[in-house]
Design a protein around this motif. Sequence first.
Motif, PDB file in Angstrom:
ATOM      1  N   LEU A  76      13.518  10.153 -57.425  1.00  0.00           N
ATOM      2  CA  LEU A  76      12.348  10.486 -56.967  1.00  0.00           C
ATOM      3  C   LEU A  76      12.183  11.888 -55.890  1.00  0.00           C
ATOM      4  N   PHE A  77      13.014  12.428 -55.980  1.00  0.00           N
ATOM      5  CA  PHE A  77      12.941  13.531 -55.798  1.00  0.00           C
ATOM      6  C   PHE A  77      14.056  14.618 -56.125  1.00  0.00           C
ATOM      7  N   PRO A  78      13.333  15.317 -57.010  1.00  0.00           N
ATOM      8  CA  PRO A  78      14.410  15.944 -58.203  1.00  0.00           C
ATOM      9  C   PRO A  78      14.951  17.330 -57.379  1.00  0.00           C
ATOM     10  N   SER A  79      14.164  18.032 -56.378  1.00  0.00           N
ATOM     11  CA  SER A  79      14.433  19.272 -56.663  1.00  0.00           C
ATOM     12  C   SER A  79      14.723  19.794 -54.780  1.00  0.00           C
ATOM     13  N   THR A  80      15.554  20.284 -54.548  1.00  0.00           N
ATOM     14  CA  THR A  80      15.450  20.843 -52.959  1.00  0.00           C
ATOM     15  C   THR A  80      14.619  20.550 -52.208  1.00  0.00           C
ATOM     16  N   PHE A  81      14.210  22.032 -52.582  1.00  0.00           N
ATOM     17  CA  PHE A  81      12.532  21.818 -51.461  1.00  0.00           C
ATOM     18  C   PHE A  81      12.077  20.898 -51.429  1.00  0.00           C
ATOM     19  N   LYS A 104      13.221  17.856 -50.984  1.00  0.00           N
ATOM     20  CA  LYS A 104      13.923  17.536 -49.927  1.00  0.00           C
ATOM     21  C   LYS A 104      13.725  17.922 -48.636  1.00  0.00           C
ATOM     22  N   THR A 105      13.918  18.787 -49.127  1.00  0.00           N
ATOM     23  CA  THR A 105      13.443  20.051 -47.318  1.00  0.00           C
ATOM     24  C   THR A 105      12.741  19.126 -47.002  1.00  0.00           C
ATOM     25  N   CYS A 106      11.967  19.496 -47.774  1.00  0.00           N
ATOM     26  CA  CYS A 106      10.236  19.076 -47.053  1.00  0.00           C
ATOM     27  C   CYS A 106      10.154  18.267 -47.023  1.00  0.00           C
ATOM     28  N   LEU A 107      10.377  16.920 -47.384  1.00  0.00           N
ATOM     29  CA  LEU A 107       9.944  15.432 -46.765  1.00  0.00           C
ATOM     30  C   LEU A 107      11.100  15.780 -45.619  1.00  0.00           C
ATOM     31  N   GLY A 108      12.244  16.759 -45.760  1.00  0.00           N
ATOM     32  CA  GLY A 108      12.947  15.794 -44.075  1.00  0.00           C
ATOM     33  C   GLY A 108      12.189  16.497 -43.274  1.00  0.00           C
ATOM     34  N   LEU A 109      11.630  17.329 -43.146  1.00  0.00           N
ATOM     35  CA  LEU A 109      10.676  18.513 -42.125  1.00  0.00           C
ATOM     36  C   LEU A 109       9.895  17.399 -41.767  1.00  0.00           C
TER      37      LEU A 109
END
Lengths: 347, 295
Positions: free
Chosen positions: A17-22, A24-29
């Motif tokens: 669903l969220f392939p890139s670390t970037f 995932k980071t954005c989503l976490g923030l």
Amino acid sequence: MQKCGLFFTTYNSEDQLFPSTFQKTCLGLFMAAMLAAPCVLDFYYISVMNLIMIAVIGAVSLNLLTGVCGQMSLGHGAFVGVGAYGCAVLASKGLPFLLCLLGGGAMAAIAGMIFGIPSLRLKGIYLAISTLAAQLILEYVFLHWTSFTGGANGMPVDSPEIFGFMFDSDEKMFYLIFAITTVCVLGVSNIVRSRSGRAFVAIRDFYQSAENVGVNLFQYKLQAFATSSFMAGLAGGLWAYYTMYITPEQFSIGLSISYLAMIIIGGMGSVLGSIFGAIFITLLPEVLNTATSLLATVAPEASAMAAPLKEGVFGLTLVLFLIFEPEGLVRKWKLIKAYWKLYPFAY
Amino acid sequence: MEYYLQLIINGLVVGSIYSLVALGFVIIFKATKVVNFAQGEMVMAGAYICFALTVQYQLPFLLSFLITLVFSLVLGILVERMVLRPLIGEPIISVVMVTIGLSSILKSLVQVFWGTQIRVFPPILPQEPIMVFGLPIAPVYIAASVLCLLLFAVFSLFFKYSSLGIAMRATAFDQQAAQSMGIGIKNIFALSWCIAAVVSSIGGIILGNINGINSQLGHLGLKVFPAVILGGLDSLLGAALGGLIIGVLENLSEGLARDLLNLGGFKEVASFVVLVIILMVKPYGLFGTKEIERV
């Protein structure tokens, strides 16, 4: 378009669903910011955000039915209403909150499936008109089944309570609604990637070919109606608990139309688009309120025109979007992202 | 018994107005395959323009009637040019939503100019009821039905014999073939919107003379869906019959529901219950063309 440097070596990694670390980071923030929001923002913004999140659930669910499966529904507002009344009735019988919410959702799902049955024979405009009939019939039921719904007077709903914890303020409701919205949004994103989701898309794109390759039309269309109305019911239940008082006119055809407007302005068939659309359509009247109250300090007679102007601006926005950006806000978002990825080159 | 006869007659009068509005609806659908959710608001717009001309500007009724027709023509052309033409070839949901957006705009314009309260036309015909078969009927009812009948006759002849009417039928049947025979499709589209706007305005003016008008008049547009589905989305005869049947059915079921089940306001929903049944049993209505699809 994938981010530069992102290469897939397995099918599973490509299917994430969220392939890139970037990402995932954005989503976490973003999640962290949302969780912190009630501590920082004042009451008004929290209540607007609550309404937006309830609208997001409704819009995402309608997008699953209309955008992904191609079954146009003008009765979504009534299914939201079934959920709200279902919750309220169960709650008045003294059932715990979570059971009420699920029960309301289940009632909405049943209503959706009943009115979804004609979809096997009908499509396009005929289906739209039959769901319009569903909307008006359900509205009549809300208004006239007085022993259950309280008729035109509406019915009160108590604040929700989970294991003795009362959600009795906007801030507390914010966390509850946020949790359920997150579950619904992730749920729809995953349904779209699943076997059912691919069947829905096949039905939308060309139902006869879908049937020829072995998609059971009746089963999947009903499944789309049921899933979508279940979530609509959840939205309705949350709305009932949040506003603490429900009346039939809240679930009129206007609500169905504004959900459709959300998915069109946001972007058909896109989960992100439904979120954008829900934000846009919920904020529109708020912005207009502020504008008219500012205007009223200069010209007092403007406040009388506020209500009709709101409707006019709503209609105008819808028409302009359909003419100039039929693919919705989500396309604008993609263009912006592509611009920054390619910067400073144009292609 | 007399009560029910009265209900049937009221139903026929209201039904003839539904037929008129349904006529506009069918003409647009036949020529352009667009379902116009703003039909009720077109009725409302026409009614308010005529009201403003007769009451606020004190023009004689006949003159304001004619000016309203011209206004509707302009409205039809504007709507087709500005709103519908960019959407040719877009999916059905977009076209439906654009007409819904249009209905919001028209409604808000009417509310901005005239507010939301009920407005009553000055009486044009005598109020004294005429006795027909021992039943008192207001002259305006008779005039309304006669006018509707007349319009249907005119349009039937128009479609059957005039070259424009034939061109419109050809376009409805096969757009590409019609275009290759030198028919200007775009003009036909505009024309069908004009006709729809004009018949809706006439319906609105008649309604204004019977009941008065308010900004909720657009709700009438929803009532037309059962009528056109019953008759068939693309049949003129179907629109006429469907309107009459739905009008009578609404009034009768209201009376029956009140007498037998003690249910109020059943009028609002009866036609939609019928609509769902028709769609399940005979989706293309009484006279509609069946769409046959092959892979």
